[in-house]
Design a protein around this motif. Sequence first.
Motif, PDB file in Angstrom:
ATOM      1  N   UNK A  43       0.870  -1.179   0.000  1.00  0.00           N
ATOM      2  CA  UNK A  43       0.000   0.000   0.000  1.00  0.00           C
ATOM      3  C   UNK A  43       0.902   1.222   0.000  1.00  0.00           C
ATOM      4  N   UNK A  44       0.523   2.238  -0.766  1.00  0.00           N
ATOM      5  CA  UNK A  44       1.244   3.509  -0.793  1.00  0.00           C
ATOM      6  C   UNK A  44       0.256   4.578  -0.340  1.00  0.00           C
ATOM      7  N   UNK A  45       0.505   5.128   0.848  1.00  0.00           N
ATOM      8  CA  UNK A  45      -0.387   6.127   1.421  1.00  0.00           C
ATOM      9  C   UNK A  45       0.217   7.518   1.236  1.00  0.00           C
ATOM     10  N   UNK A  46      -0.631   8.464   0.884  1.00  0.00           N
ATOM     11  CA  UNK A  46      -0.167   9.845   0.748  1.00  0.00           C
ATOM     12  C   UNK A  46      -0.197  10.588   2.071  1.00  0.00           C
ATOM     13  N   UNK A  47      -1.231  10.348   2.878  1.00  0.00           N
ATOM     14  CA  UNK A  47      -1.362  10.999   4.177  1.00  0.00           C
ATOM     15  C   UNK A  47      -1.640   9.953   5.225  1.00  0.00           C
ATOM     16  N   UNK A  48      -0.752   9.591   6.077  1.00  0.00           N
ATOM     17  CA  UNK A  48       0.624  10.053   6.122  1.00  0.00           C
ATOM     18  C   UNK A  48       1.431   9.415   4.999  1.00  0.00           C
ATOM     19  N   UNK A  49       2.550   9.989   4.743  1.00  0.00           N
ATOM     20  CA  UNK A  49       3.412   9.521   3.673  1.00  0.00           C
ATOM     21  C   UNK A  49       4.074   8.209   4.105  1.00  0.00           C
ATOM     22  N   UNK A  50       3.528   7.094   3.650  1.00  0.00           N
ATOM     23  CA  UNK A  50       3.956   5.778   4.113  1.00  0.00           C
ATOM     24  C   UNK A  50       3.820   4.747   3.010  1.00  0.00           C
ATOM     25  N   UNK A  51       4.823   3.921   2.879  1.00  0.00           N
ATOM     26  CA  UNK A  51       4.747   2.718   2.053  1.00  0.00           C
ATOM     27  C   UNK A  51       4.790   1.559   3.028  1.00  0.00           C
ATOM     28  N   UNK A  52       3.773   0.704   2.983  1.00  0.00           N
ATOM     29  CA  UNK A  52       3.750  -0.456   3.867  1.00  0.00           C
ATOM     30  C   UNK A  52       3.523  -1.694   3.020  1.00  0.00           C
ATOM     31  N   UNK A  53       4.395  -2.669   3.214  1.00  0.00           N
ATOM     32  CA  UNK A  53       4.276  -3.898   2.442  1.00  0.00           C
ATOM     33  C   UNK A  53       4.113  -5.081   3.379  1.00  0.00           C
ATOM     34  N   UNK A  54       3.554  -6.152   2.825  1.00  0.00           N
ATOM     35  CA  UNK A  54       3.271  -7.360   3.580  1.00  0.00           C
ATOM     36  C   UNK A  54       3.821  -8.541   2.813  1.00  0.00           C
ATOM     37  N   UNK A  55       4.642  -9.347   3.483  1.00  0.00           N
ATOM     38  CA  UNK A  55       5.246 -10.516   2.880  1.00  0.00           C
ATOM     39  C   UNK A  55       4.663 -11.742   3.567  1.00  0.00           C
ATOM     40  N   UNK A  56       4.016 -12.614   2.802  1.00  0.00           N
ATOM     41  CA  UNK A  56       3.392 -13.792   3.391  1.00  0.00           C
ATOM     42  C   UNK A  56       4.473 -14.798   3.772  1.00  0.00           C
ATOM     43  N   UNK A  57       4.644 -14.988   5.082  1.00  0.00           N
ATOM     44  CA  UNK A  57       5.620 -15.931   5.624  1.00  0.00           C
ATOM     45  C   UNK A  57       5.211 -16.187   7.074  1.00  0.00           C
ATOM     46  N   UNK A  58       4.317 -17.146   7.266  1.00  0.00           N
ATOM     47  CA  UNK A  58       3.740 -17.409   8.591  1.00  0.00           C
ATOM     48  C   UNK A  58       4.797 -17.726   9.636  1.00  0.00           C
TER      49      UNK A  58
END
Length: 187
Positions: A43-58
């Motif tokens: 996900x790339x969020x503009x407000x707040x300025x954040x890139x958050x990624x999720x890697x599937x690895x239980x």
Amino acid sequence: MEPAVFPRMHVSLYVSDLAATVNFYTAFFGQPAAKIKRGYAKYVLDRPSLIISFVENAARVQSHFGHLGFQVETVAELDERLAAARRAGLVSREEMGTNCCYAKQDKFWVLDPDGVEWEVYYFHADAEFNDPRYQDEYDAASDSSQCCIAPAAAPATAEVLTTAPMAFTLVDTSAAAATCTPGGGCC
């Protein structure tokens, strides 16, 4: 010379179920993922300025690192976000008018499918004390339910959100997807 300001923060979390994670964060962030590949979503969020990624690895999921959060700019914005989170069934608890972490705050909390707790709060002012219900826990060095720390008990039931049908496949057989492996540095 002034140091450069970082333009955007990046966070990457391991998750056990990418589909449940994408459903949760699409509802929580109010927008779809910018990228989804086999075992990966961002996900790339503009407000707040954040890139958050999720890697599937239980095997690498660890939700006891603390919590993540967003500070909103107005009480009205907090109310809007709380109402949206309630409609989506995301709210795990609310704390209004609390002195927590030596600040007067209004806040609510949500838990993602792997137990990562998010705080959404409005900061009113600094405080010289914590509410007594929290101060006793600080003094005893307990971490079970003090402010800014996830409660030890898990929610009674976990509901998988289905805000909209997924318009993507979680299995990508393209060559590009092969370069992004769990634990591998794809962001």
